[in-house]
Design a protein around this motif. Structure first.
Motif, PDB file in Angstrom:
ATOM      1  N   LYS A   1       7.557   6.625  12.368  1.00  0.00           N
ATOM      2  CA  LYS A   1       6.668   5.844  12.095  1.00  0.00           C
ATOM      3  C   LYS A   1       5.528   6.705  11.168  1.00  0.00           C
ATOM      4  CE  LYS A   1       3.208   3.270  14.663  1.00  0.00           C
ATOM      5  NZ  LYS A   1       2.597   2.865  15.898  1.00  0.00           N
ATOM      6  N   SER A   2       5.310   8.105  11.599  1.00  0.00           N
ATOM      7  CA  SER A   2       4.431   8.998  10.991  1.00  0.00           C
ATOM      8  C   SER A   2       4.902   9.274   9.344  1.00  0.00           C
ATOM      9  CB  SER A   2       4.543  10.266  11.752  1.00  0.00           C
ATOM     10  OG  SER A   2       3.530  11.334  11.270  1.00  0.00           O
ATOM     11  N   ASP A   3       6.165   9.608   9.305  1.00  0.00           N
ATOM     12  CA  ASP A   3       6.560   9.756   8.161  1.00  0.00           C
ATOM     13  C   ASP A   3       6.252   8.573   6.852  1.00  0.00           C
ATOM     14  OD1 ASP A   3       7.060  12.444   8.865  1.00  0.00           O
ATOM     15  OD2 ASP A   3       9.381  11.804   8.978  1.00  0.00           O
ATOM     16  N   MET A   4       6.927   7.428   7.513  1.00  0.00           N
ATOM     17  CA  MET A   4       6.730   6.290   6.633  1.00  0.00           C
ATOM     18  C   MET A   4       5.298   5.884   6.650  1.00  0.00           C
ATOM     19  SD  MET A   4       9.863   5.390   5.620  1.00  0.00           S
ATOM     20  CE  MET A   4      10.122   7.131   5.439  1.00  0.00           C
ATOM     21  N   GLN A   5       4.359   6.157   7.496  1.00  0.00           N
ATOM     22  CA  GLN A   5       2.995   5.577   7.268  1.00  0.00           C
ATOM     23  C   GLN A   5       2.360   6.610   6.114  1.00  0.00           C
ATOM     24  OE1 GLN A   5       1.284   3.105   8.672  1.00  0.00           O
ATOM     25  NE2 GLN A   5      -0.122   3.713   6.959  1.00  0.00           N
ATOM     26  N   GLY A   6       2.784   7.989   6.293  1.00  0.00           N
ATOM     27  CA  GLY A   6       2.190   9.008   5.327  1.00  0.00           C
ATOM     28  C   GLY A   6       2.599   8.384   3.664  1.00  0.00           C
ATOM     29  N   PHE A   7       3.925   8.003   3.685  1.00  0.00           N
ATOM     30  CA  PHE A   7       4.577   7.457   2.349  1.00  0.00           C
ATOM     31  C   PHE A   7       3.686   6.505   1.718  1.00  0.00           C
ATOM     32  CE2 PHE A   7       8.164   5.674   0.105  1.00  0.00           C
ATOM     33  CZ  PHE A   7       7.859   6.202  -0.917  1.00  0.00           C
ATOM     34  N   VAL A   8       3.479   5.551   2.791  1.00  0.00           N
ATOM     35  CA  VAL A   8       2.785   4.076   2.636  1.00  0.00           C
ATOM     36  C   VAL A   8       1.284   4.437   1.917  1.00  0.00           C
ATOM     37  CG1 VAL A   8       2.012   2.105   3.111  1.00  0.00           C
ATOM     38  CG2 VAL A   8       4.151   2.782   3.613  1.00  0.00           C
ATOM     39  N   ASP A   9       0.683   5.444   2.627  1.00  0.00           N
ATOM     40  CA  ASP A   9      -0.674   5.763   2.487  1.00  0.00           C
ATOM     41  C   ASP A   9      -0.674   6.371   1.138  1.00  0.00           C
ATOM     42  OD1 ASP A   9      -1.557   4.738   4.719  1.00  0.00           O
ATOM     43  OD2 ASP A   9      -1.602   6.718   5.857  1.00  0.00           O
ATOM     44  N   LEU A  10       0.264   7.172   0.555  1.00  0.00           N
ATOM     45  CA  LEU A  10       0.342   8.016  -0.684  1.00  0.00           C
ATOM     46  C   LEU A  10       0.221   6.916  -1.697  1.00  0.00           C
ATOM     47  CD1 LEU A  10       0.403  10.626  -2.205  1.00  0.00           C
ATOM     48  CD2 LEU A  10       2.816  10.424  -1.874  1.00  0.00           C
ATOM     49  N   LEU A  11       1.264   5.879  -1.563  1.00  0.00           N
ATOM     50  CA  LEU A  11       1.479   4.918  -2.507  1.00  0.00           C
ATOM     51  C   LEU A  11       0.406   3.798  -2.414  1.00  0.00           C
ATOM     52  CD1 LEU A  11       5.321   3.813  -1.559  1.00  0.00           C
ATOM     53  CD2 LEU A  11       4.508   5.003  -3.426  1.00  0.00           C
ATOM     54  N   ARG A  12      -0.226   3.529  -1.382  1.00  0.00           N
ATOM     55  CA  ARG A  12      -1.499   2.595  -1.493  1.00  0.00           C
ATOM     56  C   ARG A  12      -2.628   3.460  -2.338  1.00  0.00           C
ATOM     57  NH1 ARG A  12      -2.280  -1.962   0.154  1.00  0.00           N
ATOM     58  NH2 ARG A  12      -0.354  -2.317   1.348  1.00  0.00           N
ATOM     59  N   ALA A  13      -2.694   4.742  -2.124  1.00  0.00           N
ATOM     60  CA  ALA A  13      -3.728   5.387  -2.714  1.00  0.00           C
ATOM     61  C   ALA A  13      -3.749   5.196  -4.229  1.00  0.00           C
ATOM     62  CB  ALA A  13      -3.801   6.971  -2.365  1.00  0.00           C
ATOM     63  N   ASN A  14      -2.221   4.876  -4.864  1.00  0.00           N
ATOM     64  CA  ASN A  14      -2.260   4.740  -6.446  1.00  0.00           C
ATOM     65  C   ASN A  14      -2.897   3.710  -6.696  1.00  0.00           C
ATOM     66  OD1 ASN A  14      -0.663   7.028  -6.620  1.00  0.00           O
ATOM     67  ND2 ASN A  14       1.274   5.853  -6.287  1.00  0.00           N
ATOM     68  N   LEU A  15      -3.415   2.420  -5.918  1.00  0.00           N
ATOM     69  CA  LEU A  15      -4.244   1.418  -6.326  1.00  0.00           C
ATOM     70  C   LEU A  15      -5.903   1.835  -6.428  1.00  0.00           C
ATOM     71  CD1 LEU A  15      -2.096  -1.285  -4.137  1.00  0.00           C
ATOM     72  CD2 LEU A  15      -2.103  -0.815  -6.393  1.00  0.00           C
ATOM     73  N   GLN A  16      -5.983   2.782  -6.174  1.00  0.00           N
ATOM     74  CA  GLN A  16      -7.440   3.214  -6.265  1.00  0.00           C
ATOM     75  C   GLN A  16      -7.713   3.650  -7.866  1.00  0.00           C
ATOM     76  OE1 GLN A  16      -8.438   6.129  -3.152  1.00  0.00           O
ATOM     77  NE2 GLN A  16      -7.720   4.507  -1.497  1.00  0.00           N
ATOM     78  N   ASP A  17      -8.814   3.143  -8.025  1.00  0.00           N
ATOM     79  CA  ASP A  17      -9.365   3.629  -9.525  1.00  0.00           C
ATOM     80  C   ASP A  17      -8.014   3.338 -10.685  1.00  0.00           C
ATOM     81  OD1 ASP A  17     -11.885   4.432  -8.687  1.00  0.00           O
ATOM     82  OD2 ASP A  17     -10.921   6.434  -8.159  1.00  0.00           O
ATOM     83  N   VAL A  18      -7.575   2.476 -10.422  1.00  0.00           N
ATOM     84  CA  VAL A  18      -6.406   1.991 -11.393  1.00  0.00           C
ATOM     85  C   VAL A  18      -6.788   1.825 -12.942  1.00  0.00           C
ATOM     86  CG1 VAL A  18      -4.399   0.288 -11.801  1.00  0.00           C
ATOM     87  CG2 VAL A  18      -5.185   0.676  -9.488  1.00  0.00           C
ATOM     88  N   PHE A  19      -5.926   2.417 -13.785  1.00  0.00           N
ATOM     89  CA  PHE A  19      -6.258   2.153 -15.228  1.00  0.00           C
ATOM     90  C   PHE A  19      -6.125   0.817 -15.597  1.00  0.00           C
ATOM     91  CE2 PHE A  19      -4.184   2.360 -19.536  1.00  0.00           C
ATOM     92  CZ  PHE A  19      -5.206   3.150 -20.067  1.00  0.00           C
ATOM     93  N   PRO A  20      -7.267   0.474 -16.294  1.00  0.00           N
ATOM     94  CA  PRO A  20      -7.613  -1.050 -16.487  1.00  0.00           C
ATOM     95  C   PRO A  20      -6.461  -1.718 -17.223  1.00  0.00           C
ATOM     96  CG  PRO A  20      -9.482   0.167 -17.278  1.00  0.00           C
ATOM     97  CD  PRO A  20      -8.564   1.262 -16.742  1.00  0.00           C
ATOM     98  N   LYS A  21      -5.669  -1.236 -18.044  1.00  0.00           N
ATOM     99  CA  LYS A  21      -4.708  -1.873 -18.780  1.00  0.00           C
ATOM    100  C   LYS A  21      -3.388  -1.968 -17.866  1.00  0.00           C
ATOM    101  CE  LYS A  21      -6.104  -0.496 -23.441  1.00  0.00           C
ATOM    102  NZ  LYS A  21      -5.867   0.152 -24.547  1.00  0.00           N
ATOM    103  N   VAL A  22      -3.419  -1.499 -16.680  1.00  0.00           N
ATOM    104  CA  VAL A  22      -2.140  -1.630 -15.729  1.00  0.00           C
ATOM    105  C   VAL A  22      -2.304  -2.786 -14.960  1.00  0.00           C
ATOM    106  CG1 VAL A  22      -0.888  -0.391 -13.936  1.00  0.00           C
ATOM    107  CG2 VAL A  22      -1.799   0.904 -15.993  1.00  0.00           C
ATOM    108  N   SER A  23      -1.133  -3.560 -15.069  1.00  0.00           N
ATOM    109  CA  SER A  23      -0.864  -4.630 -14.205  1.00  0.00           C
ATOM    110  C   SER A  23      -0.297  -4.297 -12.805  1.00  0.00           C
ATOM    111  CB  SER A  23      -0.235  -5.708 -14.777  1.00  0.00           C
ATOM    112  OG  SER A  23      -0.001  -6.718 -13.711  1.00  0.00           O
ATOM    113  N   THR A  24      -1.027  -4.364 -11.666  1.00  0.00           N
ATOM    114  CA  THR A  24      -0.384  -3.808 -10.306  1.00  0.00           C
ATOM    115  C   THR A  24       0.271  -4.951  -9.400  1.00  0.00           C
ATOM    116  OG1 THR A  24      -2.404  -3.953  -9.283  1.00  0.00           O
ATOM    117  CG2 THR A  24      -2.064  -1.998 -10.396  1.00  0.00           C
ATOM    118  N   LYS A  25       0.362  -6.118  -9.993  1.00  0.00           N
ATOM    119  CA  LYS A  25       0.855  -7.202  -9.193  1.00  0.00           C
ATOM    120  C   LYS A  25       2.484  -6.919  -8.607  1.00  0.00           C
ATOM    121  CE  LYS A  25       0.982 -11.447  -7.697  1.00  0.00           C
ATOM    122  NZ  LYS A  25       2.641 -11.599  -7.174  1.00  0.00           N
ATOM    123  N   GLU A  26       3.188  -6.449  -9.403  1.00  0.00           N
ATOM    124  CA  GLU A  26       4.646  -6.233  -9.005  1.00  0.00           C
ATOM    125  C   GLU A  26       4.743  -4.920  -7.959  1.00  0.00           C
ATOM    126  OE1 GLU A  26       9.225  -5.469 -10.676  1.00  0.00           O
ATOM    127  OE2 GLU A  26       7.276  -5.240 -11.856  1.00  0.00           O
TER     128      GLU A  26
END
Length: 212
Positions: A84-109
């Motif tokens: 649970k701890s390892d997976m939550q840390g991994f998900v948090d890291l992946l979710r952080a990529n959605l912050q301040d996203v480059f405008p030309k990047v589509s993040t839907k997928e």
């Protein structure tokens, strides 16, 4: 190994008469769960039939579960917490990529895959929890599905980075071209006005001579 524990029926090898009785009923898991839930409120009575429990009940119950059984149960709990701890840390890291996203990047997928990953992880946690509840059962978590989605997310991240690098290259090239353009313009102006400047210098020299 957590996965090995999930695939292994965890049963007690206790050989007391009481242990033999609950094994015959295939009730080892049920008895353990009942004791965990009611031991603090039993007050010396069976929580189900309300009869007085033998004075050595705790000793008899403990004898039903040998040391290896308890070690495996403890290892299952640690596996659940670590996963649970390892997976939550991994998900948090992946979710952080959605912050301040480059405008030309589509993040839907990316967002869809991340949601799927969280769903798969939650499903695996439920499977591990079911194993803790009934250690004698054999279960398996879907590591392959998690790996497939994780790899796809990494692939999308690599694509995002390529877009960002390409944009940075264009911006850098534009800045360089602008600087080159300014230099060329001034060179052209200097060349075009060369004769005018020369005539001005000559006229000024002659004028200075006449004044003297």
């Amino acid at each position: 190994n957590g996965n090995d524990l999930l695939a292994k029926p965890i049963t007690s090898s206790g050989n007391t008469p009481f242990a033999g009785f609950i094994k015959a009923l295939n009730a080892t898991d049920w008895v353990r769960q009942g004791h965990e839930h009611f031991t603090d409120t039993a007050d010396g009575k069976c929580p189900y039939c309300q009869q007085e429990l033998p004075s050595d009940f705790e000793e008899q119950l403990a004898a039903c579960f040998d040391a290896q059984y308890q070690e495996d149960i403890d290892a299952l709990h640690r596996f659940y917490d670590d996963y649970k701890s390892d997976m939550q840390g991994f998900v948090d890291l992946l979710r952080a990529n959605l912050q301040d996203v480059f405008p030309k990047v589509s993040t839907k997928e990316y967002e869809d895959k991340l949601a799927l990953l969280e769903k798969l992880i939650e499903g695996n946690l439920q499977i591990i929890a079911s194993k803790i509840k009934e250690p004698s059962t054999v279960v398996a978590i879907d590591n392959e599905a998690v790996k497939t989605v994780r790899d796809k997310l990494n692939e999308l991240i690599a694509g995002f980075n390529q877009l960002i690098q390409a944009n940075n290259s264009v911006v850098n090239a534009k800045q360089q071209k602008q600087a080159e353009c300014k230099t060329k313009v001034w060179e052209l102006i200097a060349f075009t006005l060369q004769s005018v400047v020369s005539s001005f210098k000559t006229s000024r020299t002659n004028l200075d001579g006449e004044i003297v």
